[in-house]
Design a protein around this motif. Structure first.
Motif, PDB file in Angstrom:
ATOM      1  N   GLY A  79       1.252  -1.367   0.048  1.00 15.50           N
ATOM      2  CA  GLY A  79       0.386   0.072   0.150  1.00 15.50           C
ATOM      3  C   GLY A  79       0.848   1.322  -0.142  1.00 15.50           C
ATOM      4  N   TYR A  80       1.844   1.438   0.883  1.00 13.88           N
ATOM      5  CA  TYR A  80       1.981   2.590   0.844  1.00 13.88           C
ATOM      6  C   TYR A  80       3.171   2.606   0.110  1.00 13.88           C
ATOM      7  CZ  TYR A  80       1.075   3.848   5.637  1.00 13.88           C
ATOM      8  OH  TYR A  80      -0.134   4.016   6.639  1.00 13.88           O
ATOM      9  N   ALA A 107       7.616  14.116   3.711  1.00 11.63           N
ATOM     10  CA  ALA A 107       6.416  14.985   3.313  1.00 11.63           C
ATOM     11  C   ALA A 107       4.981  14.229   3.694  1.00 11.63           C
ATOM     12  CB  ALA A 107       5.703  16.295   2.018  1.00 11.63           C
ATOM     13  N   TYR A 108       6.070  12.942   2.959  1.00 12.28           N
ATOM     14  CA  TYR A 108       4.548  11.762   2.326  1.00 12.28           C
ATOM     15  C   TYR A 108       4.413  10.694   3.424  1.00 12.28           C
ATOM     16  CZ  TYR A 108       3.511   6.889   0.189  1.00 12.28           C
ATOM     17  OH  TYR A 108       2.582   6.351  -0.117  1.00 12.28           O
ATOM     18  N   GLY A 109       5.534  10.513   4.135  1.00  6.82           N
ATOM     19  CA  GLY A 109       5.778   9.562   5.690  1.00  6.82           C
ATOM     20  C   GLY A 109       4.061  10.898   6.923  1.00  6.82           C
ATOM     21  N   PHE A 110       4.522  12.339   6.685  1.00  5.88           N
ATOM     22  CA  PHE A 110       3.797  13.303   7.281  1.00  5.88           C
ATOM     23  C   PHE A 110       2.228  13.151   6.164  1.00  5.88           C
ATOM     24  CE2 PHE A 110       0.690  16.782   7.792  1.00  5.88           C
ATOM     25  CZ  PHE A 110       1.232  16.810   8.685  1.00  5.88           C
ATOM     26  N   GLY A 111       1.948  12.700   5.046  1.00  5.28           N
ATOM     27  CA  GLY A 111       0.476  12.399   4.600  1.00  5.28           C
ATOM     28  C   GLY A 111       0.141  11.107   5.465  1.00  5.28           C
ATOM     29  N   LEU A 112       1.074  10.040   5.636  1.00  2.00           N
ATOM     30  CA  LEU A 112       0.887   8.716   5.826  1.00  2.00           C
ATOM     31  C   LEU A 112       0.279   8.387   6.603  1.00  2.00           C
ATOM     32  CD1 LEU A 112       3.760   6.070   4.686  1.00  2.00           C
ATOM     33  CD2 LEU A 112       1.728   6.877   3.538  1.00  2.00           C
ATOM     34  N   TRP A 113       1.138   9.800   7.672  1.00  2.00           N
ATOM     35  CA  TRP A 113       0.232   9.604   9.565  1.00  2.00           C
ATOM     36  C   TRP A 113      -1.031  10.550   9.677  1.00  2.00           C
ATOM     37  CZ3 TRP A 113      -0.079  14.561  11.815  1.00  2.00           C
ATOM     38  CH2 TRP A 113      -0.041  14.192  13.154  1.00  2.00           C
ATOM     39  N   VAL A 114      -1.071  11.488   8.493  1.00  2.00           N
ATOM     40  CA  VAL A 114      -2.640  12.145   8.576  1.00  2.00           C
ATOM     41  C   VAL A 114      -3.205  10.626   8.352  1.00  2.00           C
ATOM     42  CG1 VAL A 114      -4.117  13.606   7.736  1.00  2.00           C
ATOM     43  CG2 VAL A 114      -1.754  14.296   8.588  1.00  2.00           C
ATOM     44  N   PHE A 115      -2.664  10.204   6.914  1.00  2.00           N
ATOM     45  CA  PHE A 115      -4.225   8.971   6.936  1.00  2.00           C
ATOM     46  C   PHE A 115      -4.094   8.182   7.645  1.00  2.00           C
ATOM     47  CE2 PHE A 115      -4.465   4.958   5.015  1.00  2.00           C
ATOM     48  CZ  PHE A 115      -5.244   4.596   3.936  1.00  2.00           C
ATOM     49  N   ALA A 116      -3.370   7.815   8.154  1.00  2.00           N
ATOM     50  CA  ALA A 116      -3.680   6.594   9.562  1.00  2.00           C
ATOM     51  C   ALA A 116      -4.022   6.874  10.451  1.00  2.00           C
ATOM     52  CB  ALA A 116      -1.930   6.331   9.287  1.00  2.00           C
ATOM     53  N   HIS A 143       6.044   7.574  10.917  1.00  2.00           N
ATOM     54  CA  HIS A 143       5.439   7.411   9.559  1.00  2.00           C
ATOM     55  C   HIS A 143       6.435   7.855   8.873  1.00  2.00           C
ATOM     56  CE1 HIS A 143       2.172   5.562  11.523  1.00  2.00           C
ATOM     57  NE2 HIS A 143       1.649   5.370   9.870  1.00  2.00           N
ATOM     58  N   VAL A 144       7.225   9.629   9.199  1.00  2.00           N
ATOM     59  CA  VAL A 144       8.436   9.851   8.354  1.00  2.00           C
ATOM     60  C   VAL A 144       9.581   9.442   8.478  1.00  2.00           C
ATOM     61  CG1 VAL A 144       9.707  12.175   8.895  1.00  2.00           C
ATOM     62  CG2 VAL A 144       6.982  12.338   9.302  1.00  2.00           C
ATOM     63  N   VAL A 145      10.141   8.223   9.056  1.00  2.00           N
ATOM     64  CA  VAL A 145      11.243   7.736   8.869  1.00  2.00           C
ATOM     65  C   VAL A 145      10.273   6.349   7.957  1.00  2.00           C
ATOM     66  CG1 VAL A 145      11.719   5.703  10.519  1.00  2.00           C
ATOM     67  CG2 VAL A 145      12.238   8.267  11.408  1.00  2.00           C
ATOM     68  N   TYR A 146       9.350   6.153   8.122  1.00  2.00           N
ATOM     69  CA  TYR A 146       8.914   5.413   7.196  1.00  2.00           C
ATOM     70  C   TYR A 146       8.995   5.769   5.688  1.00  2.00           C
ATOM     71  CZ  TYR A 146       6.162   1.743   4.240  1.00  2.00           C
ATOM     72  OH  TYR A 146       5.947   1.085   3.156  1.00  2.00           O
ATOM     73  N   GLY A 147       9.003   6.625   5.344  1.00  2.00           N
ATOM     74  CA  GLY A 147       9.150   7.291   4.370  1.00  2.00           C
ATOM     75  C   GLY A 147      10.430   7.766   3.333  1.00  2.00           C
ATOM     76  N   ILE A 148      10.749   8.085   4.025  1.00  2.00           N
ATOM     77  CA  ILE A 148      12.192   8.299   4.457  1.00  2.00           C
ATOM     78  C   ILE A 148      13.121   6.967   4.301  1.00  2.00           C
ATOM     79  CG2 ILE A 148      14.728   9.055   5.451  1.00  2.00           C
ATOM     80  CD1 ILE A 148      12.991  11.099   6.432  1.00  2.00           C
ATOM     81  N   VAL A 149      13.522   5.830   4.652  1.00  2.00           N
ATOM     82  CA  VAL A 149      13.745   4.611   4.501  1.00  2.00           C
ATOM     83  C   VAL A 149      13.101   4.126   3.715  1.00  2.00           C
ATOM     84  CG1 VAL A 149      13.780   2.390   5.525  1.00  2.00           C
ATOM     85  CG2 VAL A 149      14.448   4.446   7.008  1.00  2.00           C
ATOM     86  N   MET A 150      11.901   3.921   3.281  1.00  2.00           N
ATOM     87  CA  MET A 150      11.647   4.311   1.683  1.00  2.00           C
ATOM     88  C   MET A 150      12.011   4.206   0.642  1.00  2.00           C
ATOM     89  SD  MET A 150       7.680   3.146   0.555  1.00  2.00           S
ATOM     90  CE  MET A 150       7.191   5.460   0.225  1.00  2.00           C
ATOM     91  N   VAL A 151      11.751   5.900   0.796  1.00  2.00           N
ATOM     92  CA  VAL A 151      12.646   6.891  -0.614  1.00  2.00           C
ATOM     93  C   VAL A 151      14.123   6.165  -1.038  1.00  2.00           C
ATOM     94  CG1 VAL A 151      12.504   8.703  -1.095  1.00  2.00           C
ATOM     95  CG2 VAL A 151      10.304   8.308  -0.735  1.00  2.00           C
ATOM     96  N   ALA A 152      14.802   6.182   0.101  1.00  2.00           N
ATOM     97  CA  ALA A 152      15.939   6.156   0.593  1.00  2.00           C
ATOM     98  C   ALA A 152      16.454   4.638  -0.437  1.00  2.00           C
ATOM     99  CB  ALA A 152      16.502   6.048   1.611  1.00  2.00           C
TER     100      ALA A 152
END
Length: 162
Positions: A79-80, A107-116, A143-152
């Protein structure tokens, strides 16, 4: 993915990219939320509990296995990453251009946080943003960590092209 296309091609390579980066990001999220955060005296995340609540709301099986399956596999590995590759990243590139990957990932991680925490919790019948308790803020960081690790991870795997 070439610069002329908005979306990656759906291929075995793209699926592998999603699964590997999603797995690494989910492990980072869980490491933060279930080990590091409580060791520092902050709240402990229980994302499988949120998944269980959501499943129960829809009358679906909501045991531990189902909660972990939804959290790790459906959300973390599929999903993410799909949301990043096919929705957020193309929109970000269209508005802001390429570059600034760390900012876009955060920003994506922040958006995931708002969503979840803002949306899924409400659908699951839980308090809005979990009443802005300690878990809310640990989830934001997670969620911000998730976004950063995923994109990295995606950037490293694909040779910095995404």
């Amino acid at each position: 993915m070439s610069d002329t296309r908005s979306f990656p091609t759906l291929s075995v390579q793209t699926l592998g990219l999603m699964f590997i980066s999603g797995a690494l990001a989910t492990m980072a999220f869980d490491l933060w939320g279930q080990l590091i955060s409580p060791a520092l005296g902050f709240a402990t995340l229980s994302p499988h509990g949120l998944a269980r609540s959501l499943l129960g709301t829809f009358g679906l099986p909501n045991g531990d296995f189902a909660g972990y399956f939804v959290h790790f596999y459906l959300v973390g590995l599929i999903g993410y990453p799909v949301g990043w590759l096919f929705i957020f990243a193309p929109l970000w590139r269209r508005v802001f251009g390429r570059g600034r990957w760390l900012l876009s990932a955060a920003a994506y991680g922040f958006g995931l946080w708002v969503f979840a925490i803002g949306g899924i919790t409400a659908i699951a019948g839980l308090p809005f943003f979990l009443n802005f308790s300690g878990i809310t803020w640990v989830a934001l960081a997670g969620h911000v960590v998730y976004g950063i690790v995923m994109v990295a991870a995606m950037r490293m795997i694909s040779g910095n092209r995404r």
